[in-house]
Design an enzyme around this catalytic site. Sequence first.
Site, PDB file in Angstrom:
ATOM      1  N   ASP A  59       0.835  -1.209   0.000  1.00 25.71           N
ATOM      2  CA  ASP A  59       0.000   0.000   0.000  1.00 25.71           C
ATOM      3  C   ASP A  59       0.870   1.259   0.000  1.00 25.71           C
ATOM      4  O   ASP A  59       0.486   2.292   0.535  1.00 25.71           O
ATOM      5  CB  ASP A  59      -0.961   0.010   1.190  1.00 25.71           C
ATOM      6  CG  ASP A  59      -2.123   0.986   1.001  1.00 25.71           C
ATOM      7  OD1 ASP A  59      -2.410   1.344  -0.159  1.00 25.71           O
ATOM      8  OD2 ASP A  59      -2.728   1.410   2.006  1.00 25.71           O
TER       9      ASP A  59
ATOM     10  N   GLY B  30      -1.783   5.311   3.440  1.00 25.99           N
ATOM     11  CA  GLY B  30      -0.920   4.342   2.806  1.00 25.99           C
ATOM     12  C   GLY B  30       0.374   4.192   3.586  1.00 25.99           C
ATOM     13  O   GLY B  30       0.494   4.645   4.728  1.00 25.99           O
TER      14      GLY B  30
END
Length: 413
Positions: free
Chosen positions: A306, A342
């Site tokens: 991510d 993220g």
Amino acid sequence: MIIKNVKVFTEEKKFVAGAVATEGDKIIKVWLEERAGEAQATGNTQVTGNTQATGNTQVTGNTQVTGNADEVIDGKGCYLLPGMIDLHFHGCKGYDVCDGTQEALEKIAQYEASVGVTAISPATMTLPAEQLEQILENAAQFRDRQDSLQVGGADLVGINMEGPFISKAKKGAQDEKNIIPMDVDICKRFLKASHGLVKFMGIAPEQGDAKPFIEGVKDEVTVSLAHTNADYDTAKAAFEEGASHVVHLYNAMPPFTHRAPGVVGAAAESSHVMAELICDGVHIHPSVVRATFKMFGSERIILISDSMRAAGMEDGRYTLGGLDVEVKGNRAVLVSDGALAGSVTTLPDCVRVAVKQMDIPLEDAIACATINPAKSLGIDDQYGSISEGKKANLLLWDSGLDLKLVIKDGRIL
């Protein structure tokens, strides 16, 4: 090329002493245990990179490998792994897939390959539908350029659409103004724009009647639950209707509690569902990671990074989906409200964290970053394991799990 004196990560998810031969971009032979000495190759060999084999090198034995065996690499007892596959990340080195440029994808693919991620399926953010179509068309053009060998780096094998059919209540770092209801026609526009490159379509099933949407697209794309506030019953129904994937389990969804198991509980009970897991040491506590492996089993977990554009960069201020993000160390948060935005950790580093800090067995962690994502992407016939006939994408890690060498399509990077 022959890579000898290594611990090969096998199809059985074990490390076995052996050797591997490649020709062109394919693996042509794998020797294990007592058969490892069968490979024979001679030549005055110089291999550039972090690992060198110099001089008149010979792998002794009885079987002569046909083809070009001029390059012989002595792995010196290191681990030989399949190239890793990150099926959910946004960018790195200052670039993001949603920049929508060929330069961005080139830089992303180059950097990912350099750290050992040899196949990628970047994730899009929640943006206007027309802008997403342009981003997907750009990705399809890049994939075509790779197919015609005009550009290298990690292979672009998919796109993971994290939005725009998500929940405002669990939007995380997604821009709320671009969230829209589930729409089969819009989804099919995305699939068309990507020329089949979109592999995952995220939805929040509680945001309307999910059944007709899932039924309308599940034969063309994997439906995932993403940024959702669904309760257990709603999530379970979506899985029974055909959804089969969960975007970054635990993050951007209701917590797993004893009276409200939510998406996590529903996914755990649905044996066909694969779950993404971020093991950067920030998103999920080590105890929860260990418990998740016990609950789901390693065969149903996919490690993802991510990562956003700040991965591989210095601390500072960056953007994600048009929103400002502050990065300090291994933590990235929205400037507006401090929500996690993220990660800045690459997939290989997530694997290292899982093993060294979370006590996940190395074999399980490697499988969750190689063969499991390959199966979810439908590319396990060519990627994800060290097998004869598959792509020669290989990594050499030493006993401390440090990268010594990347081999991409049978060539040393």
